[in-house]
Write a protein that holds these residues in place. Structure first.
Motif, PDB file in Angstrom:
ATOM      1  N   UNK A   1      46.194  45.902  58.161  1.00  0.00           N
ATOM      2  CA  UNK A   1      44.985  45.027  58.565  1.00  0.00           C
ATOM      3  C   UNK A   1      44.178  44.825  57.679  1.00  0.00           C
ATOM      4  N   UNK A   2      44.636  44.658  56.206  1.00  0.00           N
ATOM      5  CA  UNK A   2      43.382  44.020  55.173  1.00  0.00           C
ATOM      6  C   UNK A   2      44.334  42.673  54.779  1.00  0.00           C
ATOM      7  N   UNK A   3      43.625  42.113  53.863  1.00  0.00           N
ATOM      8  CA  UNK A   3      44.240  41.049  53.266  1.00  0.00           C
ATOM      9  C   UNK A   3      44.785  41.135  51.682  1.00  0.00           C
ATOM     10  N   UNK A   4      45.879  40.786  51.611  1.00  0.00           N
ATOM     11  CA  UNK A   4      46.849  41.176  49.903  1.00  0.00           C
ATOM     12  C   UNK A   4      45.419  40.800  48.960  1.00  0.00           C
ATOM     13  N   UNK A   5      46.119  42.076  48.371  1.00  0.00           N
ATOM     14  CA  UNK A   5      45.003  42.088  47.052  1.00  0.00           C
ATOM     15  C   UNK A   5      45.756  41.388  45.734  1.00  0.00           C
ATOM     16  N   UNK A   6      45.708  40.661  44.836  1.00  0.00           N
ATOM     17  CA  UNK A   6      46.415  40.391  43.584  1.00  0.00           C
ATOM     18  C   UNK A   6      45.777  40.912  42.560  1.00  0.00           C
ATOM     19  N   UNK A   7      46.196  41.841  41.791  1.00  0.00           N
ATOM     20  CA  UNK A   7      45.730  42.777  40.630  1.00  0.00           C
ATOM     21  C   UNK A   7      46.388  41.911  39.331  1.00  0.00           C
ATOM     22  N   UNK A   8      46.194  40.666  38.771  1.00  0.00           N
ATOM     23  CA  UNK A   8      46.764  40.641  37.716  1.00  0.00           C
ATOM     24  C   UNK A   8      46.032  41.010  35.561  1.00  0.00           C
ATOM     25  N   UNK A   9      47.056  41.262  35.006  1.00  0.00           N
ATOM     26  CA  UNK A   9      46.248  41.164  33.803  1.00  0.00           C
ATOM     27  C   UNK A   9      46.786  39.700  32.770  1.00  0.00           C
ATOM     28  N   UNK A  10      45.445  39.608  32.379  1.00  0.00           N
ATOM     29  CA  UNK A  10      45.852  37.852  31.910  1.00  0.00           C
ATOM     30  C   UNK A  10      46.202  37.483  30.596  1.00  0.00           C
ATOM     31  N   UNK A  11      46.801  38.652  30.203  1.00  0.00           N
ATOM     32  CA  UNK A  11      47.497  38.583  28.753  1.00  0.00           C
ATOM     33  C   UNK A  11      48.973  39.092  28.913  1.00  0.00           C
ATOM     34  N   UNK A  12      49.202  39.100  30.128  1.00  0.00           N
ATOM     35  CA  UNK A  12      50.497  38.861  30.247  1.00  0.00           C
ATOM     36  C   UNK A  12      50.729  37.225  31.046  1.00  0.00           C
ATOM     37  N   UNK A  13      50.136  37.030  31.557  1.00  0.00           N
ATOM     38  CA  UNK A  13      50.297  35.163  32.050  1.00  0.00           C
ATOM     39  C   UNK A  13      51.110  34.054  31.875  1.00  0.00           C
ATOM     40  N   UNK A  14      52.131  33.640  31.958  1.00  0.00           N
ATOM     41  CA  UNK A  14      52.821  32.922  31.873  1.00  0.00           C
ATOM     42  C   UNK A  14      54.230  33.794  31.083  1.00  0.00           C
ATOM     43  N   UNK A  15      54.523  35.085  31.231  1.00  0.00           N
ATOM     44  CA  UNK A  15      55.433  36.126  30.723  1.00  0.00           C
ATOM     45  C   UNK A  15      56.534  35.912  31.077  1.00  0.00           C
TER      46      UNK A  15
ATOM     47  N   UNK B   1      40.650  38.974  41.778  1.00  0.00           N
ATOM     48  CA  UNK B   1      39.434  38.237  41.296  1.00  0.00           C
ATOM     49  C   UNK B   1      38.085  38.391  42.382  1.00  0.00           C
ATOM     50  N   UNK B   2      38.578  38.818  43.427  1.00  0.00           N
ATOM     51  CA  UNK B   2      36.584  39.604  43.285  1.00  0.00           C
ATOM     52  C   UNK B   2      36.120  41.332  42.123  1.00  0.00           C
ATOM     53  N   UNK B   3      37.107  41.166  41.135  1.00  0.00           N
ATOM     54  CA  UNK B   3      36.399  42.025  40.685  1.00  0.00           C
ATOM     55  C   UNK B   3      37.136  44.030  40.468  1.00  0.00           C
ATOM     56  N   UNK B   4      37.876  43.680  41.291  1.00  0.00           N
ATOM     57  CA  UNK B   4      38.637  45.825  41.672  1.00  0.00           C
ATOM     58  C   UNK B   4      39.573  45.283  40.284  1.00  0.00           C
ATOM     59  N   UNK B   5      39.514  46.433  40.177  1.00  0.00           N
ATOM     60  CA  UNK B   5      40.522  47.186  38.721  1.00  0.00           C
ATOM     61  C   UNK B   5      41.687  48.160  39.926  1.00  0.00           C
ATOM     62  N   UNK B   6      42.498  47.959  38.789  1.00  0.00           N
ATOM     63  CA  UNK B   6      43.699  49.909  39.627  1.00  0.00           C
ATOM     64  C   UNK B   6      43.547  50.458  37.986  1.00  0.00           C
ATOM     65  N   UNK B   7      42.688  51.502  38.995  1.00  0.00           N
ATOM     66  CA  UNK B   7      42.034  52.421  37.611  1.00  0.00           C
ATOM     67  C   UNK B   7      42.460  53.169  37.184  1.00  0.00           C
TER      68      UNK B   7
END
Length: 281
Positions: free
Chosen positions: A85-99, A241-247
């Motif tokens: 019932x919700x849109x998927x949420x993607x959490x990225x860690x920028x320092x791992x980008x491209x690995x 992207x909307x500022x949420x974090x995996x707390x």
């Protein structure tokens, strides 16, 4: 899910559990302290219709996928939450980008419960504390909580020579850090024999098994250099992207009732709850 959930039904997990953990200080008396927690096991509370607590992850209405960036799944890249019932949420860690991504994995039971058997102590400190709790090491030996891990912090000793080499290392550790402490040779030999047993239970040089080679992902350690456990994802660094974090908020999975304090300082209401047993040492 086809294996574990044949007996361990997620819908049957609910509520909280009272947990007591013992720790010894690195001081002369190896002072014993206690930490008391209310673990939010969670699951599906009767009548609620919504999973809670740490077992929220196994809700049939939730799918979590993540990029494993190493073979041990210690380094986690992108995490995607798909909730009914919700849109998927993607959490990225920028320092791992491209690995490079070794595996795109859907989270299941063994992502946390990865060592249900063939368990190893996470570190020399963990092994020594367990030995003190069980009484295999005696807490009346001065500074033993501090010195024993220093002697045990190795993985290169042939297993059949462990007792002798560890006794030498223990002598050296005391001579370097606490030269004023006097102990009999019988005490050194007895401690070394116990350390040798701990070493042989955890270290297999010919098989390249050392401290931390096969870490458990369940919970999280005080020393994150050993392994990360929950902190692999719950690091406050994976952001959407909307500022949420995996707390990394402690209260997500447990409520700390008492933290590392002497037993005598437990409030009356907590003393009424905790098990009337204490370490053998």
């Amino acid at each position: 899910r086809e294996t574990c959930e044949g007996c361990h039904w997620p819908t049957k997990f609910h509520g909280s559990r009272f947990e007591v953990e013992w720790h010894y200080a690195e001081d002369l008396e190896n002072t014993l302290g206690v930490t008391a927690l209310r673990l939010k096991i969670g699951g599906l509370p009767p009548g609620s219709g919504r999973f809670t607590g740490s077992h929220w992850h196994v809700s049939p209405n939730v799918r979590i996928r993540y990029d494993a960036l190493d073979e041990k799944r210690q380094k986690i890249g992108r995490v995607t939450l798909e909730e009914e019932g919700e849109e998927p949420v993607v959490f990225d860690r920028p320092e791992h980008e491209g690995e490079p991504v070794l595996e795109l994995r859907t989270m299941d039971c063994v992502d946390c419960h990865n060592r249900p058997t063939h368990t190893f102590d996470a570190s020399p400190v963990a092994a020594v504390e367990e030995a003190l709790i069980e009484g295999d090491l005696k807490a009346d030996i001065p500074f033993i909580r501090e010195m024993a891990p220093l002697a045990l912090d190795t993985a290169s000793i042939p297993r059949d020579q462990a007792d002798e080499v560890l006794e030498e290392r223990l002598h050296k550790a005391y001579a370097e850090h606490h030269p004023d402490v006097r102990m009999s040779e019988e005490t050194f030999a007895s401690v070394a024999k116990t350390l040798g047993s701990l070493y042989r239970r955890n270290i297999f040089p010919k098989m390249n098994v050392a401290w931390g080679t096969y870490p458990s992902h369940l919970g999280h350690p005080e020393d994150t250099s050993v392994h990360l456990g929950c902190f692999r994802c719950h690091d406050d660094e994976h952001k959407s992207e909307d500022g949420r974090v995996i707390s990394q908020d402690c209260d997500l999975c447990h409520e700390i009732l008492h933290m590392g304090e002497p037993i005598e300082s437990l409030p009356d209401w907590l003393q009424a709850l905790w098990p009337k047993t204490r370490p053998a040492s």
